[in-house]
Write an enzyme that holds these catalytic residues in place. Sequence first.
Site, PDB file in Angstrom:
ATOM      1  N   ALA A 291       0.728  -1.266   0.069  1.00 59.19           N
ATOM      2  CA  ALA A 291       0.012   0.061  -0.162  1.00 59.19           C
ATOM      3  C   ALA A 291       0.992   1.333  -0.042  1.00 59.19           C
ATOM      4  O   ALA A 291       2.010   1.288  -0.055  1.00 59.19           O
ATOM      5  CB  ALA A 291      -0.791  -0.093   1.197  1.00 59.19           C
ATOM      6  N   HIS A 292       0.078   2.421   0.011  1.00 58.35           N
ATOM      7  CA  HIS A 292       0.844   3.892  -0.333  1.00 58.35           C
ATOM      8  C   HIS A 292       1.701   4.097   1.097  1.00 58.35           C
ATOM      9  O   HIS A 292       1.359   3.529   2.234  1.00 58.35           O
ATOM     10  CB  HIS A 292      -0.279   4.799  -0.369  1.00 58.35           C
ATOM     11  CG  HIS A 292      -1.192   4.919   0.815  1.00 58.35           C
ATOM     12  ND1 HIS A 292      -0.764   5.709   1.960  1.00 58.35           N
ATOM     13  CD2 HIS A 292      -2.328   4.553   0.915  1.00 58.35           C
ATOM     14  CE1 HIS A 292      -1.868   5.657   2.712  1.00 58.35           C
ATOM     15  NE2 HIS A 292      -2.800   4.905   2.072  1.00 58.35           N
ATOM     16  N   ASN A 293       3.013   4.497   0.732  1.00 54.96           N
ATOM     17  CA  ASN A 293       4.000   4.966   1.826  1.00 54.96           C
ATOM     18  C   ASN A 293       4.596   3.919   2.421  1.00 54.96           C
ATOM     19  O   ASN A 293       5.348   4.151   3.358  1.00 54.96           O
ATOM     20  CB  ASN A 293       3.338   6.192   2.614  1.00 54.96           C
ATOM     21  CG  ASN A 293       2.847   7.406   2.205  1.00 54.96           C
ATOM     22  OD1 ASN A 293       1.721   7.551   1.473  1.00 54.96           O
ATOM     23  ND2 ASN A 293       3.881   8.295   1.713  1.00 54.96           N
TER      24      ASN A 293
END
EC number: 2.3.1.191
Length: 338
Positions: free
Chosen positions: A238-240
């Site tokens: 997922a993001h980051n």
Amino acid sequence: MRLADVAERFGATLDCPEHGDRPVLGVAPLETATATDISFLANPKYTALLQTTQAAAVFVRPDFQGEAACPLLRVPHPYLAFAKCIEWFYPQPKPVAKIHPTAILGADVVLGAEVTIGAYTVIGDRVRIGDRTVIDSHCTLYDDVVIGSDCRIYSHCALRERVQLGDRVILQNSVVLGSDGFGYVPLPDGRHYKIPQVGTVVIGNDVEIGAGTTIDRATLGETTVANGTKIDNLTMVAHNCTIGENAILCAQVGLAGSTHIGNHVVLAGQVGAAGHLTIGDRTVVSAKSGISSSVPPDSRMGGIPAMDQTLYLKVSAAVKQLPDLLKRVRKLEAKVGE
């Protein structure tokens, strides 16, 4: 190819030099090898197969003491020798450097030497592709993507805006890098307001990413995978998130947003990690475990929620005894109630 040639090439000690002229034509597992195949023994659980294998010879460790039905090739790392033997006998065909006439290239694209681009692949504006990189058919590279040298991108991969790949990266079929992160603001009326995802994904050198894996772009900044990491099929990052060097993520691992994975971490199949936590260097997590809090370096974890592996094994053993324990408790309750 002779057995003596194999020994010389891989620096192996041949137990029976008198068999050095034996022909070698290929490589195979112990149980299916024929009289012209090289095999290997890396896992002691398969030692018994050495007494029945038909192989021409078998790579083993220098200190191996068991019996075998064939000559032995003693090397420090039998599995590595076997892998290099496969490369030797089955070299990968070198693609002819060309741009297929159906490929579409945007404005200001920069191609290195000997780049190959397959049929119906679409390259956006200002994309840069390094020397000897091969991009198969039906891939999409959005604007401002940067790809290093000697990469291999198999068909149906998609790299979104500003994604960066280092050198010698392998993307198996249908990898998606840089899709929007899953970020929304809950509104008072129950609707969800989409948070713009304006970051990107940065992949280091010598990374391999398995088929169907997705790595989301950061909301701001970068989602990163460091040098040497290998990610199996159908994995979700997922993001980051950040993943350190030489990590192993097996199939169907799922990392929620802002999960930070250290160097040399191993996550077995279907491990899930809640977001905003850190998994320390050299940690190993067993299959189907759920990580709900940060884990220190050099940990061995298992279970849902993940706990120390030794405790997890004890808990698993205790769970099997619960039906009998429940019967005993009911009998005791009945006696107390009399």
